[in-house]
Design an enzyme around this catalytic site. Structure first.
Site, PDB file in Angstrom:
ATOM      1  N   TRP A 376       0.826  -1.216   0.000  1.00 14.26           N
ATOM      2  CA  TRP A 376       0.000   0.000   0.000  1.00 14.26           C
ATOM      3  C   TRP A 376       0.853   1.257   0.000  1.00 14.26           C
ATOM      4  O   TRP A 376       0.353   2.346  -0.235  1.00 14.26           O
ATOM      5  CB  TRP A 376      -0.912   0.007   1.235  1.00 14.26           C
ATOM      6  CG  TRP A 376      -0.176   0.230   2.540  1.00 14.26           C
ATOM      7  CD1 TRP A 376       0.960  -0.398   2.951  1.00 14.26           C
ATOM      8  CD2 TRP A 376      -0.515   1.161   3.568  1.00 14.26           C
ATOM      9  NE1 TRP A 376       1.342   0.060   4.189  1.00 14.26           N
ATOM     10  CE2 TRP A 376       0.453   1.013   4.592  1.00 14.26           C
ATOM     11  CE3 TRP A 376      -1.533   2.091   3.737  1.00 14.26           C
ATOM     12  CZ2 TRP A 376       0.431   1.767   5.764  1.00 14.26           C
ATOM     13  CZ3 TRP A 376      -1.556   2.829   4.911  1.00 14.26           C
ATOM     14  CH2 TRP A 376      -0.589   2.669   5.906  1.00 14.26           C
ATOM     15  N   ASP A 377       2.146   1.093   0.253  1.00 13.59           N
ATOM     16  CA  ASP A 377       3.069   2.229   0.235  1.00 13.59           C
ATOM     17  C   ASP A 377       2.842   3.067  -1.022  1.00 13.59           C
ATOM     18  O   ASP A 377       2.888   4.295  -0.992  1.00 13.59           O
ATOM     19  CB  ASP A 377       4.533   1.751   0.207  1.00 13.59           C
ATOM     20  CG  ASP A 377       4.896   0.832   1.356  1.00 13.59           C
ATOM     21  OD1 ASP A 377       4.027   0.055   1.769  1.00 13.59           O
ATOM     22  OD2 ASP A 377       6.057   0.868   1.812  1.00 13.59           O
ATOM     23  N   GLU A 506       1.029  -2.432  12.702  1.00 12.96           N
ATOM     24  CA  GLU A 506       1.199  -3.890  12.745  1.00 12.96           C
ATOM     25  C   GLU A 506       1.554  -4.397  14.139  1.00 12.96           C
ATOM     26  O   GLU A 506       1.842  -5.575  14.314  1.00 12.96           O
ATOM     27  CB  GLU A 506       2.266  -4.313  11.732  1.00 12.96           C
ATOM     28  CG  GLU A 506       1.854  -3.997  10.310  1.00 12.96           C
ATOM     29  CD  GLU A 506       2.897  -4.372   9.265  1.00 12.96           C
ATOM     30  OE1 GLU A 506       4.029  -4.733   9.656  1.00 12.96           O
ATOM     31  OE2 GLU A 506       2.588  -4.284   8.062  1.00 12.96           O
ATOM     32  N   LYS A 618       3.486   0.734  15.981  1.00  8.33           N
ATOM     33  CA  LYS A 618       4.607   0.701  15.041  1.00  8.33           C
ATOM     34  C   LYS A 618       4.612   1.960  14.174  1.00  8.33           C
ATOM     35  O   LYS A 618       5.646   2.519  13.878  1.00  8.33           O
ATOM     36  CB  LYS A 618       4.468  -0.540  14.156  1.00  8.33           C
ATOM     37  CG  LYS A 618       5.621  -0.766  13.211  1.00  8.33           C
ATOM     38  CD  LYS A 618       5.414  -2.057  12.416  1.00  8.33           C
ATOM     39  CE  LYS A 618       6.551  -2.294  11.441  1.00  8.33           C
ATOM     40  NZ  LYS A 618       6.265  -3.377  10.494  1.00  8.33           N
ATOM     41  N   GLN A 619       3.407   2.367  13.731  1.00  6.23           N
ATOM     42  CA  GLN A 619       3.341   3.486  12.790  1.00  6.23           C
ATOM     43  C   GLN A 619       1.980   4.151  12.877  1.00  6.23           C
ATOM     44  O   GLN A 619       1.022   3.537  13.356  1.00  6.23           O
ATOM     45  CB  GLN A 619       3.568   2.972  11.377  1.00  6.23           C
ATOM     46  CG  GLN A 619       2.489   2.046  10.882  1.00  6.23           C
ATOM     47  CD  GLN A 619       2.984   1.117   9.787  1.00  6.23           C
ATOM     48  OE1 GLN A 619       3.523   0.054  10.069  1.00  6.23           O
ATOM     49  NE2 GLN A 619       2.805   1.520   8.554  1.00  6.23           N
TER      50      GLN A 619
HETATM   51  C1  BGC Z   1       5.158  -1.432   7.366  1.00  4.86           C
HETATM   52  C2  BGC Z   1       4.122  -1.528   6.292  1.00  4.86           C
HETATM   53  C3  BGC Z   1       4.766  -1.278   4.950  1.00  4.86           C
HETATM   54  C4  BGC Z   1       5.946  -2.213   4.736  1.00  4.86           C
HETATM   55  C5  BGC Z   1       6.698  -1.935   3.466  1.00  4.86           C
HETATM   56  C6  BGC Z   1       6.280  -2.394   7.068  1.00  4.86           C
HETATM   57  O1  BGC Z   1       7.280  -2.265   8.022  1.00  4.86           O
HETATM   58  O2  BGC Z   1       4.616  -1.735   8.622  1.00  4.86           O
HETATM   59  O3  BGC Z   1       3.100  -0.589   6.513  1.00  4.86           O
HETATM   60  O4  BGC Z   1       3.847  -1.445   3.943  1.00  4.86           O
HETATM   61  O5  BGC Z   1       6.839  -2.056   5.807  1.00  4.86           O
HETATM   62  O6  BGC Z   1       7.233  -0.663   3.468  1.00  4.86           O
END
Ligand code: BGC
Length: 797
Positions: A376-377, A506, A618-619
């Protein structure tokens, strides 16, 4: 609160330069990082910045977008619907090699007496150049200059120059220009799940090798994925001291060896062109025959040889001139930040320019980490930049997703759902995530893609795309949410719930009513309904085609509207905040004081079950929802949410900082806005996440643009017109950026007390400045005062 320090590349080695990243010293200690940050690519071919001489290196070989090997995912305890086939990007033969021997001494940067060394990645020429002066033990000195580019115009082409000049003395010089199959590529298996898998078997199986004149062409079949590829090199040689040339080819190596007897002041120059062609990523039936790919390489090489280095270099420069014309961001008063911003945009350019019909991998093509997968990035972090600066590339990326729709439909069936479920991570369109908790369960990817479709349509006005492709994606994704969720009747009426999903964060997985997912899904459902209704009234033929393709029934659309209307978004009355999910606030708070910094990122040090038990993020999750749906939250609510989640956010994902920065700017938290921006803009140049060596964080690079335009530029685009609430960091003298809206270029220049809007186009454009509508006339700068309280005053910048 980011659990990271900015430690990284010293400016003595990497001095500020507005249009280039320059390295003044060869620093083996930063080998992996510099391979990534000096990498070159065009979205189809990417090459890490390994020294031409091939040594020393961390990870080498060319990366071709989508060229991958497959492998069976072994789940020791299998369950129904688990992803079964892994996909991993592989290293293609390395075309940048030039081995140099002077009087039989090999040039090796580690051992040689290197008197000067300058390497430069130029954002305007798109070339990676290097100049070194090497003194041999015999006292002979030679200057070696090299340049390489991955054509941003010609998708299949790499061009490289290697020039040797003897500065004093006589020397016997041998240059071996190579296309080397690097199957022994080092992919470490240190347990970091973010890195790519290595293989025990021969991945590239030779299908043919031929040498002719100065050209060699090699072709291969990928052992298990069945993809085919061919690559070739051809040369132009200049210099009058050449005594011999030999061209050879076998499955491991194509090579031209040039020998020259040189004396002081003489030069030997070799121009190499390299071509790469592959079969389709997801070939139906037989993949393209390797011989046909080899023929295509011949044609690419014929054209390149006919045009020569100068013409190809000029074409590259012209492309970048156009790129910067629409995409440049200029920060006045802070050269280091300005350089880092341009480097980030240049990286996004390199990751996307010729990615047509393939996706945008999380690392672009700067490293094999995350297996070369698309996430989804692309839609949430990279596409906004493309939509506003190069809409054609945005459309291509969305078309590529549309091409995955059948696979997404199949995936929905595999997880017992209607509609379509896009894969969390993939190359071929099939789900490749073996860890469903943080993979398939991220159902929000559907709404992320739909969000990008709508944003693209809104900003560009390209209704044809919406009618031809977008509508079908909206319908199938909406269907999935309608089927996934359920209505619950309560005292206050009905609510719609989505359970058992993972949001962007996550560090809590498989939760109920993740606020981000529910808000995004509601928008997806609404957008699908209104698009179907628009087609019905305005474009009956497209509507009829949509019905044929999707078997859509009227009652479904009503159902979507009802579900969107009733969508439940959790709210905690006591704290006045949006809980991340239904049960998030019941978890214990993570012990930030007791866990030392070296234990971050937590994913490398704690079992997932431990992490899942705590309020630790995490984000950006709720904070991301506030960015994308700012009209849903009033300002005080936004501030309370930010203040609650910020201390819990580790930033263990590089996708976090840009969003934290934007929302902090919007709620007037100046210090945080600039602090997060600094983390984001130096994410790779200062190795903030500690894994730049595995490849550049492309989402973070796209996030830099987001924080500039939506954070400090203050653009909100959820209403009918773009609305700007600029906020200039106090240590910057000015900020300027460009946006392409409905085919017209809008330049926004923010200085301390005013903002100037200049429209390059033919039609007037309506915008808002700090909520007040105004009509811009073409070519007539409009000066608007800046409300003083909106200036960001960082403690430190
Ligand atoms: C993130 C995801 C992301 C992926 C690739 C992961 O560490 O939690 O949101 O899509 O990295 O960049």
């Amino acid at each position: 609160m980011l659990q990271r320090d900015i430690v990284g590349l010293p400016t003595s080695i990497y001095p500020p330069d507005p249009w280039a990243l320059v390295e003044q010293e060869f620093t083996p200690r930063y080998l992996a990082e510099t391979e990534s940050i000096f990498a070159i690519g065009n979205g189809f071919i990417g090459m890490r910045a390994v020294p031409e001489e091939g040594r020393p290196y961390v990870e080498r070989g060319a990366l071709i977008n989508g060229l991958h090997e497959q492998w069976p995912i072994h789940h020791p305890e299998h369950a129904f619907g688990f992803a079964e086939v892994g996909q991993t990007i592989i290293a293609a033969p390395d075309p940048r090699r030039f081995h140099l021997y002077v009087d039989d001494e090999p040039l090796d940067l580690r051992h040689g007496d290197i008197r000067t060394y300058v390497r430069r990645l130029d954002f305007r020429t798109g070339q990676l150049t290097r100049t070194i002066e090497w003194r041999l033990p015999t006292g002979v000195r030679v200057r070696v200059t090299s340049a390489a580019l991955t054509s941003l115009v010609q998708r299949h082409l790499v061009a490289a120059r290697y020039e040797v000049e003897v500065l004093d003395g006589n020397a016997h010089v041998v240059v071996s220009s190579q296309l080397r199959n690097v199957q022994e590529d080092a992919r470490s298996d240190d347990g970091d799940p973010r890195k790519a898998k290595g293989f025990d078997h021969e991945v590239l199986v030779g299908e043919g090798a031929r040498a002719d004149g100065r050209r060699s062409v090699l072709s291969y079949r990928v052992a298990q994925s069945g993809m085919t590829m061919a690559c070739g090199i051809d040369h132009l040689v200049d210099g009058d001291a050449v005594v011999d040339e030999q061209c050879t080819a076998d499955a491991s190596l194509g090579r031209l060896v040039v020998t020259a007897a040189m004396s002081s002041g003489q030069r030997l120059g070799i121009t190499k062109f390299a071509a790469f062609h592959t079969s389709a990523v997801n070939h139906e039936g037989m993949p393209t025959h390797p011989q046909r790919l080899a023929d295509r390489c011949d044609r690419t090489l014929d054209r390149a040889i006919g045009r020569g280095w100068e013409e190809i270099a000029a074409e590259q420069e012209a492309y970048l001139e156009r790129f910067w014309d629409t995409a440049d961001v200029d920060v006045q008063g802070n050269p280091t930040v300005c350089q880092a911003i341009r480097w980030s945009l240049f990286q996004v350019c390199q990751a996307t320019a010729r990615a047509d019909s393939r996706g945008i991998p999380a690392k672009g093509l700067t490293g094999s980490a995350y297996e070369g997968h698309y996430f989804w990035d692309a839609e949430i972090y990279v596409l906004p930049f493309l939509i506003y600066t190069n809409p054609l590339l945005a459309r291509n990326a969305l078309r590529f997703r549309h091409g995955m729709l059948d696979a997404a439909r199949r995936r929905a069936r595999q997880v017992n759902q209607k509609g379509a479920l896009f894969p969390w991570r993939t190359i071929t369109g099939e789900e490749a995530s073996a860890f469903f908790e943080a993979g398939t369960a991220q159902y929000h990817i559907n709404a992320d893609i739909s969000h990008a479709v709508m944003k693209y349509t809104q900003v560009t006005g390209d209704e044809d795309f919406l009618a031809e492709c977008g509508a079908e994606m909206l319908v199938e994704t909406a269907r999935l949410y309608a089927d996934l969720g359920f209505f619950r009747q309560g005292d206050d009426g009905e609510t719609f719930h989505i359970h058992g999903v993972t949001g962007p964060d996550e560090y809590t997985t498989v939760v109920d009513d993740n606020a981000y997912t529910n808000l995004m899904a509601a928008a997806n459902l609404r957008d699908a309904a209104s698009t179907v209704e628009w087609l019905r009234t305005d474009r009956p033929e497209d509507h009829a085609r949509l019905l044929r393709r999707t078997d859509l029934r009227d009652e479904e659309v009503l159902h979507w509207r009802r579900a969107a209307e009733a969508m439940y978004v959790p709210y905690d009355e006591d704290l006045g905040i949006t809980p991340q999910d239904a049960h998030f606030l019941d978890l214990q708070r993570w012990d930030f004081e007791g866990v030392p910094r070296e234990k971050y990122p937590l994913l490398l040090h704690f079992h997932p079950l431990v992490i899942y038990r705590y309020q630790v993020i995490k984000q950006a999750d709720v904070v991301l929802a506030m960015f994308l749906h700012d009209d849903w939250f009033d300002p005080e609510h936004q501030a309370r949410n930010f203040d609650y989640y910020d201390p819990l956010t580790t930033g263990d994902s590089s996708l976090s900082t840009a969003i934290q920065s934007i929302v902090a700017a919007r709620i007037g938290n100046d210090a945080k806005a600039i602090e997060y921006f600094r983390y984001g803009v130096f994410m790779d140049l200062a190795n903030v996440a500690g894994n730049t060596g595995d490849g550049v964080h492309i989402a973070a690079a796209g996030g830099v643009w987001l924080s500039i335009v939506h954070g400090f530029g203050g653009l909100t685009d959820t209403g009918d017109q773009p609305d700007f609430w600029p906020r200039l960091p106090s240590s910057w003298d000015g900020l300027a950026f460009n946006l392409t809206v409905r085919g017209q270029l809008l330049r926004v220049e923010v200085s301390r007390h005013e903002t100037v809007y200049t429209l390059r186009g033919d039609e007037p454009m309506e915008i808002c400045h700090q909520g007040v509508p105004t009509v811009l006339q073409p070519e007539m700068p409009t000066v608007m005062e800046l409300h003083p309280t909106l200036t960001v005053h960082p403690q430190e910048d």
